[in-house]
Scaffold this active site. Structure first.
Site, PDB file in Angstrom:
ATOM      1  N   ASP A  98       0.856  -1.180   0.000  1.00 45.40           N
ATOM      2  CA  ASP A  98       0.000   0.000   0.000  1.00 45.40           C
ATOM      3  C   ASP A  98       0.899   1.240   0.000  1.00 45.40           C
ATOM      4  OD1 ASP A  98      -2.187   1.769   0.527  1.00 45.40           O
ATOM      5  OD2 ASP A  98      -3.209   0.164   1.605  1.00 45.40           O
ATOM      6  N   HIS A 321     -11.479  -1.933   4.152  1.00 43.03           N
ATOM      7  CA  HIS A 321     -11.258  -1.523   5.544  1.00 43.03           C
ATOM      8  C   HIS A 321     -11.861  -0.164   5.878  1.00 43.03           C
ATOM      9  CE1 HIS A 321      -8.336   0.547   3.143  1.00 43.03           C
ATOM     10  NE2 HIS A 321      -7.988   1.297   4.167  1.00 43.03           N
TER      11      HIS A 321
END
Ligand code: GLC
Length: 531
Positions: A98, A321
């Site tokens: 990420d 998320h």
């Protein structure tokens, strides 16, 4: 065309705090992920995206990076990371990290230097501005996480910009040194064998260079939603910046960039594909907000399918998320389980790379978190009701006390039904949701139409979404019944080579005409000529 992992495979998002705790401190880690690779290989996923695992004060749980070239000790070490990549690759699983380019942590050495000394070359790596006469912030921009997007720095008499928390100062992508450094970060991980990056809020890295005020929306309640975000994100220069990142990825074989382009207008999101020279994939978040309605799903999917440029490839996601889990969003006292199965069938038969979110394969729901245990900063800066903790709870592996996730008290509470809803139990039940995911992934892999084919909607009764996928001689037809009543659909008369029902038990028809669907049931049929 050769098989390409990020286009033809199925990817899986891991929130590292919550997947598997090997060290025994109640928080997941890289060694934990490595020990659970067997589950991912058994399921059939082709790659994992790991949410940030870099050194971080965890003000936003890793989305505040204090060193882009290391691993936070909470998650392990660079050696653990190398071991994970090696073993994942040995299982045929690619590894995506990420990248958080819009902002660093306020504890990043770059920011410490930038803040301490206005004359330092690092000053311009962030966005510093003088106050307006009278001391007000330089413009009216608002932080996505609440309050003004500017934080006053008394010692140097300037404000700095932060699109999110004040602990997440925005980096200045108009500074060539910063850009060079970020390109180096990509190379650092690519050299270590990383296969790609998910790029965080990429639309934010380019803002209006003149920092003009955003127009206010009349009669709005104010706050972030009270402005039109025309100057604080999505400046046209973002595309050049993205071409720069893509050029770095293209220095290595088969690397991939998938972007979180958080913009309301899908036509704007589609521009982030460029001419095959920007993102490989851009998340379409529409289904995170779509109510349980066949017509609405059909419209969203079709709209996105026609917007993605010919040289691009769509990507679909139902949960992540930042959003309530889809099994909760679409839950229903009677049809909740069936809907979770139908959703799996949808995601894994659409045209575009599916991204699963850990735990959705066992139908994990949001977990209610007592107020005093809320961790997400949004609970404090905005409102407890918008906290993202409920969708970030530990993976439910088995019926043991820590649900096979940890031996210690877990950082967030386990679901109350973890002893009933877990991987071990569902693996032992051939008709479970977990097996449906596995069967769908396997069917997708062996059916060119499902993997690569075109998408075309088919006529169907109200409340049923039906479509055809086609790649040369390979044809699959899908019908999904969103209603609580039985439905009858026509899916053609050719002989069948196989398929799947979302509710196991009823046999597949010998020829698909007409098909009876139970309430909230779906079917995939693979036409025989396609073999
Ligand atoms: C992205 C992330 C989110 C994070 C935010 C700030 O939206 O997905 O979790 O809080 O960026 O980095």
């Amino acid at each position: 065309m050769e098989w390409l992992w990020w286009r033809d495979g199925v990817l899986y998002q891991i929130y590292p705090r919550s997947f598997m705790d090997a060290s025994g401190d109640g928080v997941g880690d890289l060694e934990g992920i490595r020990r659970r690779l067997d589950h991912l290989a058994w399921l059939g996923v082709d790659g994992i995206w790991i949410s940030p695992c870099f050194p971080s004060p965890m003000a936003d749980f890793g989305y505040d990076v204090a060193d882009y070239r290391d691993i936070d000790p909470l998650f392990g070490s660079l050696e653990d990371f190398d071991r994970l990549v090696r073993d994942a690759h040995a299982h045929g699983i690619r590894v995506v990290l990420d990248l958080v380019p819009n902002h660093s942590s306020d504890r990043h050495p770059w920011f410490l230097e930038s803040r301490a000394d206005p004359a330092s070359p690092k000053r311009d790596w962030y966005v510093w501005r003088d106050p307006k006469p009278g001391g007000a912030p330089p413009n009216n921009w608002i932080s996505i996480f609440g309050g003004p997007a500017w934080e006053w720095d008394e010692p140097t008499g300037q404000y700095f910009l932060h699109s999110f928390l004040k602990e997440q100062p925005d980096l200045n992508w108009r500074n060539p040194e910063l850009v060079r450094e970020m390109h180096g970060v990509l190379r650092f991980w690519f050299e270590r064998g990383v296969d790609g990056f998910r790029i965080d809020v990429i639309q934010r890295i380019a803002k209006d260079p003149a920092l003009r005020d955003n127009p206010e929306i009349a009669d709005s309640p104010g706050g972030y939603g009270g402005q039109r975000h025309v100057h604080d994100e999505n400046h046209p220069d973002v595309h050049g910046m993205l071409r720069g990142l893509r050029a770095v990825a293209d220095e290595y074989p088969e690397r991939m960039l998938v972007g979180e382009v958080y913009l309301r207008d899908p036509a704007e999101v589609a521009k982030y594909y460029g001419q095959g020279d920007q993102l490989h994939l851009a998340f379409n978040f529409a289904l995170l907000f779509t109510p349980w309605d066949a017509q609405r799903f059909g419209a969203e999917i079709q709209a996105w399918d026609s917007l993605v440029p010919a040289e691009g490839w769509p990507v679909h996601v139902l949960s992540n998320h930042d959003a309530p889990r889809h099994a909760s969003r679409w839950d229903d006292p009677e049809h909740g389980e069936a809907r979770a199965r139908l959703a799996a069938m949808l995601l894994l038969t659409l045209r575009g790379t599916p991204f699963l979110y850990y735990g959705e394969e066992i139908g994990m729901r949001n977990v209610e978190i007592p107020r005093e245990r809320l961790q997400d900063p949004l609970a404090h800066t905005l409102h407890p009701s918008v906290a993202r903790d409920p969708e970030r709870t530990p993976m439910q592996w088995d019926a043991s006390a820590g649900s096979g996730f940890t031996r210690a008290p877990p950082w967030l509470p386990l679901a109350r039904d973890a002893a009933l809803r877990n991987v071990e139990r569902q693996r032992a039940e051939r008709s479970s949701l977990l097996w449906l995911y596995r069967d769908l992934i396997a069917l997708r892999r062996r059916t060119p139409a499902l993997q690569r084919g075109s998408f075309r909607r088919l006529e169907s009764p109200d409340g049923v979404l039906a479509y055809e996928r086609r790649a040369g001689a390979s044809v699959a037809r899908i019908a999904l019944n969103f209603t609580p009543e039985a439905q009858r659909v026509e899916l053609g008369a050719e002989p069948l080579a196989g398929g799947l029902r979302s509710a196991y038990g009823t046999p597949l028809p010998a020829a698909p005409e007409p098909v009876e669907l139970a309430p909230s049931e779906g079917i995939v049929l693979v036409v025989a000529a396609s073999r």
